[in-house]
Write a protein that holds these residues in place. Structure first.
Motif, PDB file in Angstrom:
ATOM      1  N   VAL A 112       0.800  -1.106  -0.059  1.00 50.88           N
ATOM      2  CA  VAL A 112      -0.091   0.108   0.088  1.00 50.88           C
ATOM      3  C   VAL A 112       0.771   1.283  -0.153  1.00 50.88           C
ATOM      4  CG1 VAL A 112      -1.791   1.230   1.317  1.00 50.88           C
ATOM      5  CG2 VAL A 112      -1.868  -1.220   1.219  1.00 50.88           C
ATOM      6  N   LEU A 113       0.637   2.112  -1.003  1.00 50.57           N
ATOM      7  CA  LEU A 113       1.499   3.259  -1.236  1.00 50.57           C
ATOM      8  C   LEU A 113       0.777   4.794  -0.686  1.00 50.57           C
ATOM      9  CD1 LEU A 113       3.354   2.473  -4.547  1.00 50.57           C
ATOM     10  CD2 LEU A 113       3.890   1.755  -2.191  1.00 50.57           C
ATOM     11  N   GLU A 114       1.221   5.388   0.126  1.00 52.26           N
ATOM     12  CA  GLU A 114       0.623   6.633   0.387  1.00 52.26           C
ATOM     13  C   GLU A 114       0.770   7.486  -0.892  1.00 52.26           C
ATOM     14  OE1 GLU A 114       2.170   6.690   5.048  1.00 52.26           O
ATOM     15  OE2 GLU A 114       3.013   8.378   3.802  1.00 52.26           O
ATOM     16  N   GLN A 115      -0.147   8.561  -0.946  1.00 54.06           N
ATOM     17  CA  GLN A 115      -0.112   9.476  -1.963  1.00 54.06           C
ATOM     18  C   GLN A 115       1.442  10.198  -2.044  1.00 54.06           C
ATOM     19  OE1 GLN A 115      -2.478   9.919  -4.584  1.00 54.06           O
ATOM     20  NE2 GLN A 115      -0.708  10.849  -5.611  1.00 54.06           N
ATOM     21  N   THR A 116       1.952  10.585  -0.925  1.00 52.80           N
ATOM     22  CA  THR A 116       3.284  10.910  -1.115  1.00 52.80           C
ATOM     23  C   THR A 116       4.406  10.032  -1.821  1.00 52.80           C
ATOM     24  OG1 THR A 116       3.724  10.467   1.261  1.00 52.80           O
ATOM     25  CG2 THR A 116       2.848  12.479   0.952  1.00 52.80           C
ATOM     26  N   GLY A 150     -10.590   4.126   0.038  1.00 50.95           N
ATOM     27  CA  GLY A 150     -11.199   3.875   1.243  1.00 50.95           C
ATOM     28  C   GLY A 150     -10.645   2.479   1.441  1.00 50.95           C
ATOM     29  N   PHE A 151     -11.051   1.960   2.823  1.00 51.11           N
ATOM     30  CA  PHE A 151     -10.847   0.627   3.225  1.00 51.11           C
ATOM     31  C   PHE A 151     -11.893   0.247   4.412  1.00 51.11           C
ATOM     32  CE2 PHE A 151      -8.092   2.923   6.451  1.00 51.11           C
ATOM     33  CZ  PHE A 151      -8.571   2.379   7.777  1.00 51.11           C
ATOM     34  N   ALA A 152     -11.968  -0.954   4.728  1.00 47.63           N
ATOM     35  CA  ALA A 152     -13.207  -1.399   5.746  1.00 47.63           C
ATOM     36  C   ALA A 152     -12.256  -1.846   7.093  1.00 47.63           C
ATOM     37  CB  ALA A 152     -13.775  -2.493   5.365  1.00 47.63           C
ATOM     38  N   LEU A 153     -12.851  -1.272   8.275  1.00 43.55           N
ATOM     39  CA  LEU A 153     -12.734  -1.864   9.657  1.00 43.55           C
ATOM     40  C   LEU A 153     -13.585  -2.678  10.073  1.00 43.55           C
ATOM     41  CD1 LEU A 153     -10.692  -1.424  11.748  1.00 43.55           C
ATOM     42  CD2 LEU A 153     -11.817   0.538  12.629  1.00 43.55           C
ATOM     43  N   SER A 154     -13.297  -4.111   9.951  1.00 46.17           N
ATOM     44  CA  SER A 154     -14.380  -4.985  10.457  1.00 46.17           C
ATOM     45  C   SER A 154     -14.260  -5.253  11.989  1.00 46.17           C
ATOM     46  CB  SER A 154     -14.164  -6.378   9.600  1.00 46.17           C
ATOM     47  OG  SER A 154     -15.041  -7.199  10.184  1.00 46.17           O
ATOM     48  N   ILE A 155     -15.454  -5.250  12.598  1.00 49.55           N
ATOM     49  CA  ILE A 155     -15.580  -5.335  13.997  1.00 49.55           C
ATOM     50  C   ILE A 155     -16.350  -6.466  14.299  1.00 49.55           C
ATOM     51  CG2 ILE A 155     -16.050  -4.265  16.271  1.00 49.55           C
ATOM     52  CD1 ILE A 155     -16.003  -1.545  14.542  1.00 49.55           C
ATOM     53  N   LYS A 211     -10.692   8.998   0.623  1.00 53.41           N
ATOM     54  CA  LYS A 211     -11.008  10.469  -0.145  1.00 53.41           C
ATOM     55  C   LYS A 211     -12.094  11.256   0.266  1.00 53.41           C
ATOM     56  CE  LYS A 211     -11.235  11.462  -4.942  1.00 53.41           C
ATOM     57  NZ  LYS A 211     -11.427  10.929  -6.466  1.00 53.41           N
ATOM     58  N   GLY A 212     -13.139  10.843   1.016  1.00 57.52           N
ATOM     59  CA  GLY A 212     -14.166  11.739   1.353  1.00 57.52           C
ATOM     60  C   GLY A 212     -13.886  12.424   2.636  1.00 57.52           C
ATOM     61  N   LEU A 213     -12.970  12.116   3.591  1.00 53.32           N
ATOM     62  CA  LEU A 213     -12.578  12.716   4.876  1.00 53.32           C
ATOM     63  C   LEU A 213     -11.248  13.263   4.650  1.00 53.32           C
ATOM     64  CD1 LEU A 213     -13.258   9.410   6.976  1.00 53.32           C
ATOM     65  CD2 LEU A 213     -14.446  11.571   6.987  1.00 53.32           C
ATOM     66  N   THR A 214     -10.531  13.067   3.529  1.00 51.08           N
ATOM     67  CA  THR A 214      -9.304  13.759   3.561  1.00 51.08           C
ATOM     68  C   THR A 214      -8.946  14.476   2.070  1.00 51.08           C
ATOM     69  OG1 THR A 214      -7.813  11.858   2.688  1.00 51.08           O
ATOM     70  CG2 THR A 214      -8.191  12.334   5.010  1.00 51.08           C
ATOM     71  N   GLY A 215      -9.468  13.847   0.959  1.00 47.48           N
ATOM     72  CA  GLY A 215      -9.417  14.383  -0.247  1.00 47.48           C
ATOM     73  C   GLY A 215      -8.341  13.492  -1.014  1.00 47.48           C
ATOM     74  N   GLN A 263     -12.949   8.958  12.591  1.00 48.35           N
ATOM     75  CA  GLN A 263     -12.704   8.435  11.232  1.00 48.35           C
ATOM     76  C   GLN A 263     -11.789   9.291  10.386  1.00 48.35           C
ATOM     77  OE1 GLN A 263     -16.430   7.318   9.426  1.00 48.35           O
ATOM     78  NE2 GLN A 263     -17.158   6.813  11.236  1.00 48.35           N
ATOM     79  N   THR A 264     -11.898  10.650  10.601  1.00 53.29           N
ATOM     80  CA  THR A 264     -10.852  11.587   9.934  1.00 53.29           C
ATOM     81  C   THR A 264      -9.487  11.331  10.545  1.00 53.29           C
ATOM     82  OG1 THR A 264     -12.940  13.185   9.524  1.00 53.29           O
ATOM     83  CG2 THR A 264     -10.561  13.924   9.203  1.00 53.29           C
ATOM     84  N   SER A 265      -9.101  11.378  11.710  1.00 51.73           N
ATOM     85  CA  SER A 265      -7.851  11.184  12.107  1.00 51.73           C
ATOM     86  C   SER A 265      -7.431   9.797  11.672  1.00 51.73           C
ATOM     87  CB  SER A 265      -8.100  11.156  13.816  1.00 51.73           C
ATOM     88  OG  SER A 265      -6.795  10.761  14.396  1.00 51.73           O
ATOM     89  N   ILE A 266      -8.161   8.914  11.565  1.00 51.51           N
ATOM     90  CA  ILE A 266      -7.652   7.452  11.075  1.00 51.51           C
ATOM     91  C   ILE A 266      -7.144   7.724   9.647  1.00 51.51           C
ATOM     92  CG2 ILE A 266      -8.247   4.946  10.492  1.00 51.51           C
ATOM     93  CD1 ILE A 266      -9.922   5.088  12.884  1.00 51.51           C
ATOM     94  N   ALA A 267      -8.104   8.264   8.797  1.00 48.22           N
ATOM     95  CA  ALA A 267      -7.820   8.605   7.440  1.00 48.22           C
ATOM     96  C   ALA A 267      -6.881   9.378   7.162  1.00 48.22           C
ATOM     97  CB  ALA A 267      -8.989   9.199   6.775  1.00 48.22           C
ATOM     98  N   GLU A 268      -6.421  10.703   8.025  1.00 52.21           N
ATOM     99  CA  GLU A 268      -5.167  11.386   7.986  1.00 52.21           C
ATOM    100  C   GLU A 268      -4.001  10.526   8.188  1.00 52.21           C
ATOM    101  OE1 GLU A 268      -6.802  15.702   9.312  1.00 52.21           O
ATOM    102  OE2 GLU A 268      -5.962  14.458  10.578  1.00 52.21           O
ATOM    103  N   ASN A 269      -4.009   9.823   8.920  1.00 52.31           N
ATOM    104  CA  ASN A 269      -2.766   9.037   9.552  1.00 52.31           C
ATOM    105  C   ASN A 269      -2.525   7.972   8.188  1.00 52.31           C
ATOM    106  OD1 ASN A 269      -1.392   9.758  12.110  1.00 52.31           O
ATOM    107  ND2 ASN A 269      -3.493  10.021  12.188  1.00 52.31           N
ATOM    108  N   TYR A 270      -3.540   7.434   7.754  1.00 51.30           N
ATOM    109  CA  TYR A 270      -3.389   6.417   6.775  1.00 51.30           C
ATOM    110  C   TYR A 270      -3.024   6.667   5.522  1.00 51.30           C
ATOM    111  CZ  TYR A 270      -4.452   1.569   4.763  1.00 51.30           C
ATOM    112  OH  TYR A 270      -4.506   0.371   4.160  1.00 51.30           O
ATOM    113  N   VAL A 271      -3.460   7.931   5.019  1.00 46.83           N
ATOM    114  CA  VAL A 271      -2.958   8.389   3.676  1.00 46.83           C
ATOM    115  C   VAL A 271      -1.596   8.975   3.682  1.00 46.83           C
ATOM    116  CG1 VAL A 271      -5.426   8.710   2.881  1.00 46.83           C
ATOM    117  CG2 VAL A 271      -4.092  10.618   3.730  1.00 46.83           C
TER     118      VAL A 271
END
Length: 391
Positions: A47-51, A74-79, A89-93, A377-385
């Motif tokens: 998995v490659l970050e955009q940077t 995006g990705f799924a977090l299964s519980i 993309k929706g949370l961070t662009g 969710q935004t915090s997770i997305a920011e770190n993940y991308v």
């Protein structure tokens, strides 16, 4: 032999640095202990970050990446089998791209060959000399001949077990380490993925991950104890366990197939400080290791060498040492944020052998909070991308 920058290690970090320096007219030589076939066959991240994608575009090693890379929004977090989609993309662009490290390495090697970047494979018995002087050098054996490479700077990109970090005196470097009591049992198979995005599963039986390398090749993982034996996991047992942890809905979409590769990877967090000693700079796995949860290893290596390349180019073009002097602190700032995220994400999704009933309840409560909070969710997305280089 003489060059400006001696790069020890021909994995993605060393190769990416070589391309970035060469593009700016800074001579370098890459020394790699293994054969090219071995390096290109190593199964690693996917998995490659955009940077990281942007860096590959900058150096013009992007033809196959653009053609074959799979962009994920995006990705799924299964519980316990119930999925929650994190809308990157929706949370961070921003997005991430699924493209195997083996493919990145192959592309970088092929481009290096075309561009005449010198890479000496099977360079053994590497030793660093006079690192704190203005004339450091590296000795090694290549094709049975002992050789010396004189240089201005040395980039240690030779991994956790390489010679570079060991060349720094113990009283000049501090190691921070956390070893996890479990590993990831992974299987690679030529079967279509069970979903178009990755699924990270937090289940009462332990962690699982449904990933991919292409539209026809899947990569799956399950958490196992650190002392688990690979021979105790025949393919059918592994496929059964994946179905349980990923949940019935996902299990119905899993296509089983024989393993192309199966292995158990231990998990650890490791950071060495500082990342510079004299004219030696550490980058990639020579400097830090993170659990694969969150896919930060290769991406951190890319940001390290981006900082280092910028510093070295500034030195040769403008005579300034500012970037060189600030490299360690600048790289470590981003490293520690990624270490924190990988540690947190690992704790959120894995079961620890010392955990009791209240620990699982707290874990489930945090997952429930994430499900109901756009901010979380935004915090997770920011770190993940991937955090920006200037963060």
């Amino acid at each position: 032999m003489r060059t400006k920058v001696a790069i020890i290690g021909g994995g993605p970090a060393g190769l990416l640095l070589a391309h970035m320096l060469t593009k700016q007219g800074v001579d370098c030589v890459v020394l790699e202990a293994r054969s090219r076939d071995y390096v290109e066959a190593r199964i690693r991240a996917g998995v490659l970050e955009q940077t990281t994608v942007d860096l590959l575009h900058e150096i013009g090693v992007d033809r196959r990446l653009d053609a074959e890379g799979i962009v994920h929004d995006g990705f799924a977090l299964s519980i316990d089998g119930v999925p929650l989609r994190i809308d990157l993309k929706g949370l961070t662009g921003k997005t991430v791209t699924v493209y195997g490290q083996t493919e990145v390495t192959r592309d970088l090697n092929e481009a290096a060959e075309e561009r005449g970047i010198p890479i000496l494979f099977e360079a053994t018995d590497v030793a660093l000399h006079e690192v704190t002087s203005d004339r450091p050098s590296v000795t090694f054996v290549h094709k049975g001949q002992a050789q010396r490479l004189e240089c201005d700077f040395i980039a240690g990109c030779d991994g956790f077990h390489g010679a570079s970090r060991r060349a720094i005196p113990a009283d000049r470097i501090t190691a921070f380490e956390k070893v996890y009591p479990f590993g990831w049992l992974g299987i690679l198979a030529d079967v279509p993925p069970c979903d178009h995005e990755l699924i990270y599963a937090s289940h009462q039986r332990g962690f699982a991950l449904a990933s991919m390398r292409s539209e026809t090749r899947s990569r799956y993982y399950v958490q196992v104890p650190a002392d688990e034996k690979l021979e105790d996991w025949p393919d059918d047992r592994l496929w059964d366990e994946l179905g349980l942890r990923l949940g019935a809905e996902t299990a119905a979409r899993i296509t089983r197939g024989p393993a192309l590769e199966k292995s158990i990877a231990p998990l650890r967090s490791f950071v060495a400080e500082p990342l510079r000693w004299g004219r030696l700079f550490l980058a990639g796995d020579a400097a830090h290791i993170v659990p694969p949860t969150g896919a930060k290893g290769l991406n951190l290596a890319a940001s390290d060498v981006a900082f280092l390349a910028e510093a070295l180019v500034d030195h040769y073009r403008g005579g300034t040492t500012t970037g060189i002097d600030e490299y360690s602190a600048r790289a470590l700032s981003r490293v520690w944020k990624a270490v924190r995220f990988s540690w947190w994400f690992t704790g959120l999704t894995h079961r620890f052998p010392t955990a009791n009933a209240i620990d699982r309840k707290i874990q489930l409560a945090e997952l429930a909070y994430i499900r109901g909070s756009t901010i979380a969710q935004t915090s997770i997305a920011e770190n993940y991308v991937g955090l920006p280089f200037k963060a």
